[in-house]
Design an enzyme around this catalytic site. Structure first.
Site, PDB file in Angstrom:
ATOM      1  N   GLU A 100     -29.769 -42.039  29.298  1.00 34.90           N
ATOM      2  CA  GLU A 100     -28.899 -42.656  28.294  1.00 34.90           C
ATOM      3  C   GLU A 100     -27.888 -41.631  27.786  1.00 34.90           C
ATOM      4  O   GLU A 100     -28.213 -40.459  27.613  1.00 34.90           O
ATOM      5  CB  GLU A 100     -29.797 -43.125  27.143  1.00 34.90           C
ATOM      6  CG  GLU A 100     -29.149 -44.046  26.156  1.00 34.90           C
ATOM      7  CD  GLU A 100     -30.171 -44.564  25.114  1.00 34.90           C
ATOM      8  OE1 GLU A 100     -31.263 -45.025  25.492  1.00 34.90           O
ATOM      9  OE2 GLU A 100     -29.831 -44.481  23.922  1.00 34.90           O
ATOM     10  N   ASP A 102     -25.238 -41.469  24.584  1.00 29.28           N
ATOM     11  CA  ASP A 102     -25.016 -42.239  23.354  1.00 29.28           C
ATOM     12  C   ASP A 102     -23.881 -41.775  22.465  1.00 29.28           C
ATOM     13  O   ASP A 102     -23.788 -40.593  22.153  1.00 29.28           O
ATOM     14  CB  ASP A 102     -26.216 -42.059  22.402  1.00 29.28           C
ATOM     15  CG  ASP A 102     -27.442 -42.761  22.849  1.00 29.28           C
ATOM     16  OD1 ASP A 102     -27.326 -43.724  23.606  1.00 29.28           O
ATOM     17  OD2 ASP A 102     -28.522 -42.336  22.418  1.00 29.28           O
ATOM     18  N   GLU A 104     -23.098 -43.114  18.544  1.00 32.16           N
ATOM     19  CA  GLU A 104     -23.479 -44.044  17.483  1.00 32.16           C
ATOM     20  C   GLU A 104     -22.639 -43.714  16.257  1.00 32.16           C
ATOM     21  O   GLU A 104     -22.461 -42.547  15.927  1.00 32.16           O
ATOM     22  CB  GLU A 104     -24.954 -43.910  17.119  1.00 32.16           C
ATOM     23  CG  GLU A 104     -25.859 -44.651  18.079  1.00 32.16           C
ATOM     24  CD  GLU A 104     -27.317 -44.606  17.654  1.00 32.16           C
ATOM     25  OE1 GLU A 104     -27.976 -45.646  17.704  1.00 32.16           O
ATOM     26  OE2 GLU A 104     -27.793 -43.523  17.265  1.00 32.16           O
TER      27      GLU A 104
END
Ligand SMILES: *[C@@H]1O[C@H](CO)[C@@H](O)[C@H](O)[C@H]1NC(C)=O
Length: 281
Positions: A100, A102, A104
């Site tokens: 993953e 990411d 955010e």
């Protein structure tokens, strides 16, 4: 320096046979995964919005999966009092040993800064967070958030300024995501138990629905071998140029607010190996 025209022409042809650049359409490229009518596509597929109310958030996922590439998306984050909201925008494979990459975005009270949280998971393991403030208000206009993913490194960019580089550290025993194709995900949800000032500031539901906007989705990938003679400003060129390295240092010096690599309390038995070698930072 003048570049002979024949050479220029030659390299353009090489580039176009290896690189596939694709300007997207939300209808064709994404599926709404949850939130029903809280996720909307407008303008013939050029604009998408996600919203969050007291009952539910919403999200979407790409139809295709990608193994390496440069992925750009323009986002305009939840404006006003966005405390407690999280807009997640990431690449991920599936399963318990997923990889993953990411981004955010942790909302805040009006006028207080968002936090951009980044992380890289390999084989189901993350714990490599870095967090930043931005040098602009991400709710006023669209800004481009990009992930450049090659077998050698992952670069996180904001409006083409690198904010983080995660290098392939397999030579020093650090696993790197390079075998599992990933899809693009995004969601807007309520995380007021931790997002804003560690959960102290709750979402103000009188301001709901909260809405974030997306446009300008673009992907560059490779057909065939990505490692051959393509040079210049293509996404897979290996190293940041001097200007980009200066920009990266500027961001890290002025806007980085958390770095797992300096969190000695968290790793009492020693920092992760990539943190001890400057060429991996
Ligand atoms: C919200 O604003 C406060 C005060 O400026 C700041 O300490 C915090 O890092 C900001 N961001 C989040 C997500 O809490």
């Amino acid at each position: 320096m003048a570049i002979p025209f024949k050479l220029l022409l030659g390299s353009l042809i090489v580039m176009s046979s290896l690189m596939v650049s694709y300007g997207g359409n939300f209808y064709q490229d994404f599926d709404i995964t949850w939130g029903d009518q809280r996720a909307k596509i407008f303008s013939g597929g050029q604009l998408l919005s996600l919203s969050l109310d007291k009952t539910s958030g919403s999200g979407f996922i790409s139809k295709k999966e990608y193994l390496f590439g440069r992925i750009d998306m323009q986002l305009k984050l939840v404006a006003g009092n966005s405390a407690g909201t999280v807009t997640a925008y990431y690449l991920s494979s599936q399963g318990p040993t997923h990889d993953e990459i990411d981004f955010e975005f942790l909302g805040n009270l009006s006028g207080d800064p968002y936090i951009v949280h980044t992380n890289v998971f390999t084989q189901g393991k993350g714990n490599r967070e870095q967090q930043f403030y931005l040098w602009f208000d991400p709710t006023r206009n669209f800004h481009t958030y990009s992930i450049v993913w090659t077998s050698q490194q992952i670069i996180f960019l904001v409006d083409n300024t690198p904010i983080r580089v995660f290098k392939n550290g397999e030579s020093i025993g650090v696993p790197f995501p390079k075998n599992q194709p990933m899809k693009i995900y995004s969601s807007l949800w309520n995380a007021d138990d931790w997002a804003t000032r560690g959960g102290l500031v709750k979402a103000d539901w009188t301001k709901a629905p909260f809405t974030a906007y997306y446009r300008g989705f673009n992907v560059q990938t490779c057909t065939g071998s990505c490692t051959s003679s393509v040079s210049g400003r293509t996404w897979q060129s290996q190293e940041l140029d001097a200007y980009s390295r200066r920009r990266l240092r500027w961001v890290q010096k002025n806007f980085m607010i958390y770095n797992y690599c300096t969190d000695l309390k968290r790793f009492p038995q020693g920092l992760p190996p990539e943190c001890k070698r400057s060429r991996f930072l």
